[in-house]
Scaffold this motif. Structure first.
Motif, PDB file in Angstrom:
ATOM      1  N   PHE A  63      35.224  34.713  37.174  1.00 23.04           N
ATOM      2  CA  PHE A  63      36.641  34.944  36.900  1.00 23.04           C
ATOM      3  C   PHE A  63      37.208  35.976  37.867  1.00 23.04           C
ATOM      4  O   PHE A  63      36.463  36.656  38.573  1.00 23.04           O
ATOM      5  CB  PHE A  63      36.840  35.417  35.448  1.00 23.04           C
ATOM      6  CG  PHE A  63      36.521  34.366  34.422  1.00 23.04           C
ATOM      7  CD1 PHE A  63      37.505  33.494  33.979  1.00 23.04           C
ATOM      8  CD2 PHE A  63      35.244  34.238  33.901  1.00 23.04           C
ATOM      9  CE1 PHE A  63      37.221  32.510  33.042  1.00 23.04           C
ATOM     10  CE2 PHE A  63      34.939  33.257  32.970  1.00 23.04           C
ATOM     11  CZ  PHE A  63      35.936  32.397  32.540  1.00 23.04           C
ATOM     12  N   GLU A  90      30.935  32.963  31.817  1.00 25.51           N
ATOM     13  CA  GLU A  90      31.065  31.557  32.195  1.00 25.51           C
ATOM     14  C   GLU A  90      30.499  30.631  31.124  1.00 25.51           C
ATOM     15  O   GLU A  90      30.784  29.419  31.132  1.00 25.51           O
ATOM     16  CB  GLU A  90      30.380  31.289  33.544  1.00 25.51           C
ATOM     17  CG  GLU A  90      28.883  31.502  33.564  1.00 25.51           C
ATOM     18  CD  GLU A  90      28.468  32.913  33.939  1.00 25.51           C
ATOM     19  OE1 GLU A  90      27.380  33.071  34.523  1.00 25.51           O
ATOM     20  OE2 GLU A  90      29.241  33.850  33.645  1.00 25.51           O
ATOM     21  N   LYS A 115      41.164  31.015  30.621  1.00 30.73           N
ATOM     22  CA  LYS A 115      41.597  32.408  30.728  1.00 30.73           C
ATOM     23  C   LYS A 115      40.867  33.280  29.711  1.00 30.73           C
ATOM     24  O   LYS A 115      40.562  32.840  28.600  1.00 30.73           O
ATOM     25  CB  LYS A 115      43.102  32.511  30.489  1.00 30.73           C
ATOM     26  CG  LYS A 115      43.677  33.918  30.620  1.00 30.73           C
ATOM     27  CD  LYS A 115      45.157  33.966  30.261  1.00 30.73           C
ATOM     28  CE  LYS A 115      46.014  33.296  31.302  1.00 30.73           C
ATOM     29  NZ  LYS A 115      47.468  33.505  31.034  1.00 30.73           N
ATOM     30  N   ILE A 130      40.036  31.638  36.228  1.00 30.24           N
ATOM     31  CA  ILE A 130      38.851  31.127  36.925  1.00 30.24           C
ATOM     32  C   ILE A 130      38.949  31.375  38.427  1.00 30.24           C
ATOM     33  O   ILE A 130      39.989  31.143  39.047  1.00 30.24           O
ATOM     34  CB  ILE A 130      38.692  29.624  36.647  1.00 30.24           C
ATOM     35  CG1 ILE A 130      38.400  29.383  35.154  1.00 30.24           C
ATOM     36  CG2 ILE A 130      37.573  29.021  37.498  1.00 30.24           C
ATOM     37  CD1 ILE A 130      38.414  27.919  34.762  1.00 30.24           C
TER      38      ILE A 130
END
Length: 564
Positions: free
Chosen positions: A233, A558, A262, A248
């Motif tokens: 991110f 992630e 987000k 991302i």
């Protein structure tokens, strides 16, 4: 409590976490194995909002507080990383390092075609620059101590280098044992074989630096919205002391692709306020408020959303031993011996923690539980005797001091308990000072305090992580001013000792010397983590590890997701 009982308690906490996971995920869509990365072809969707603390510093080559580090793993990664089983695995590296027969040269190949979030190439030279920054005396990394085995790192870190000429400083920079063999190959030279060095190449002081934005080794590190990132991110919006939004990174090269669009991070110091926001549906993940933990456990809804697990974290009262009052070991010991840890845990903190007088977790040090009770444990007679030896019999003439704490409901309760304990048993008065998280962190790093409630969260599972850098004279993360030649000698002997049994014993002996006089720290409890997580959030409980501190699965965002 016996050693067996303590280990049993931590096992129970772990099992409790598993049971809660099973209940909390019962209503989730089970199409994907929650411990698996899932369908990597499915487009990410949704937003997860979490509560944490405002970071003190955005520079991974400088910072040392858990709230900073939890941010870093969301936006940056090193050559290696850590999976959900806490194993060291490849991240930006294409494979595990090639190690020379003498253990002193590490050669690492990068994945091809790596890019920063802004599209610029990410090369071996960026990793060279990152390590050079952590060794640079102007950057003054708090974690430089983990790189002392790198050739020339200690010499380049010496603050006296500020008095040298530019040419002399440049020579020291060039002597640091890291170089780019080519764009895809980094080579590290060590003074001595270090068993944990591959692990260290996954930690934030070894993260790459974007050479296209950081022109020189001591250049100012860009802020959140001006920087480049190589993690899953990257920040898209940021308001200090309010929130950060992460989206991302289009150039993320990790194995697992993000599942959410987000992540919103809200900065709330007070866990009571955070829990209120959680109950209102404004936050998806937050630490549970310890002061109302019993009520949370008994709540038919919240109890199913509560994740509890043991944490390799030791919290204690930390003394600035450079302060004239706390230079006296008798004062330090008296305060520890006048602290009833069992009452603090059972009454004030609702059984959320594990009372302790040890610094290193027993599983790492091999010490027996209660081994340090003789020095630090609750004993009013010993406490009064030590205070008298320090020249303050019955509290007469005691100058008082200020205890610094982060402003939260739990810390208010803890501080007031300590204040009352010491008044009751020692007849002394102290002041409590509550500040926000970055202020508390900054003052601790500057040693601008007399006493602080603080401690240590394990970075990696080795006794060295609990002693090196923290307790030797001049250690880069020694913020208590502790200095003991006998401790220094033991840590020097242990640092590169290839005999693991001897090495662990040396750390244990150093710990005992430290605690015999509460030299900088009087541990009061081991922490157990308690988090509230909404039922629709996946991949958080399932991927929680002991590396995590401010939130579960903090180092692997992630893998976070939202159920259908």
């Amino acid at each position: 409590m016996t050693k067996l009982n303590l280990r049993l308690l931590f096992s129970i906490l772990a099992m409790f976490a598993v049971m809660l996971f099973a209940v909390a995920c019962g209503d989730d869509d089970d199409d994907d194995d929650p411990g698996d990365p899932g369908d990597q072809t499915q487009a990410p969707s949704g937003t997860i909002t979490v509560r944490t603390l405002q970071f003190e510093n955005w520079d991974p080559h400088f910072a040392n507080f858990s709230q900073d580090i939890d941010h870093f793993y969301k936006v940056w990664r090193g050559l290696y990383s850590f999976n959900s089983d806490e194993q060291t695995v490849t991240s930006m590296a294409a494979s595990m390092p090639e190690i020379s027969s003498d253990g002193k040269t590490y050669t690492v190949k990068l994945k091809p075609d790596l890019k920063w979030s802004d599209g610029e190439p990410l090369t071996a030279q960026d990793f060279v620059l990152g390590m050079q920054r952590s060794c640079n005396f102007k950057v003054a990394s708090h974690y430089q101590y983990i790189l002392t085995a790198v050739v020339g790192c200690d010499a380049y870190f010496d603050p006296k280098n500020a008095e040298k000429t530019a040419a002399e400083q440049d020579a020291l920079l060039k002597a640091v044992g890291v170089r780019a063999v080519d764009d895809l190959t980094v080579e590290y030279k060590l003074t001595d074989p270090q068993p944990t060095f591959t692990t260290l190449l996954g930690m934030w002081p070894t993260f790459p630096a974007p050479k296209h934005l950081v022109a020189t080794v001591d250049a100012t590190w860009p802020g959140p919205l001006e920087n480049a990132y190589n993690g899953p991110f990257m920040p898209s919006a940021y308001t200090e002391n309010s929130q950060m939004e992460l989206v991302i990174n289009p150039n993320w090269a990790g194995e697992n692709k993000p599942k959410v669009e987000k992540i919103v991070i809200k900065y709330i110091d007070d866990s009571a306020l955070a829990e209120t926001a959680y109950r209102a549906g404004e936050i998806d993940i937050t630490v549970a408020n310890s002061a109302t933990l019993d009520a949370t456990r008994n709540d038919p809804t919240l109890s199913k959303e509560l994740l509890t697990y043991a944490s390799p974290t030791t919290i204690g009262i930390e003394y600035n031993v450079q302060d004239p009052l706390f230079a006296k070991p008798e004062v330090r010991l008296a305060l520890s011996q006048a602290t009833n840890r069992e009452t603090l845990n059972s009454v004030v903190l609702k059984g959320a923690l594990v009372p302790a007088t040890a610094w290193i977790p027993y599983a790492l040090s091999g010490a027996d539980e209660g081994e340090y009770d003789e020095f630090l444990g609750f004993n009013v007679n010993k406490a009064k005797e030590n205070l008298s030896k320090a020249g303050y019999a019955n509290g007469d003439g005691f100058p008082g001091f200020t205890l610094l704490l982060t402003d939260s409901a739990t810390n208010h309760a803890t501080g007031e308990f300590l204040q009352a304990e010491w008044k009751k048993h020692l007849n002394i008065d102290i002041e409590l000072e509550f500040v926000d998280a970055p202020t508390r962190s900054g003052r601790f790093n500057k040693m601008d305090y007399q006493m602080v409630l603080g401690g240590w969260h394990q970075d990696y599972a080795d006794a060295e992580n609990w002693m090196l850098g923290l307790w030797e004279t001049g250690g880069t993360i020694n913020k208590t001013g502790t200095s003991d030649p006998a401790i220094d000698d033991l840590l020097d002997d242990a640092r590169f000792n290839q005999n693991n049994e001897e090495r662990v014993e040396q750390y244990r002996e150093a710990e005992k010397l430290l605690l015999e006089t509460a030299n900088g720290i009087a541990p009061i409890y081991f922490r157990a983590n308690h988090f509230l997580i909404k039922p629709h959030i996946t991949g958080v409980k399932e991927n929680t590890t002991t590396n995590d501190s401010q939130m579960p699965a903090a180092w692997q965002p992630e893998l976070w997701g939202i159920s259908k």
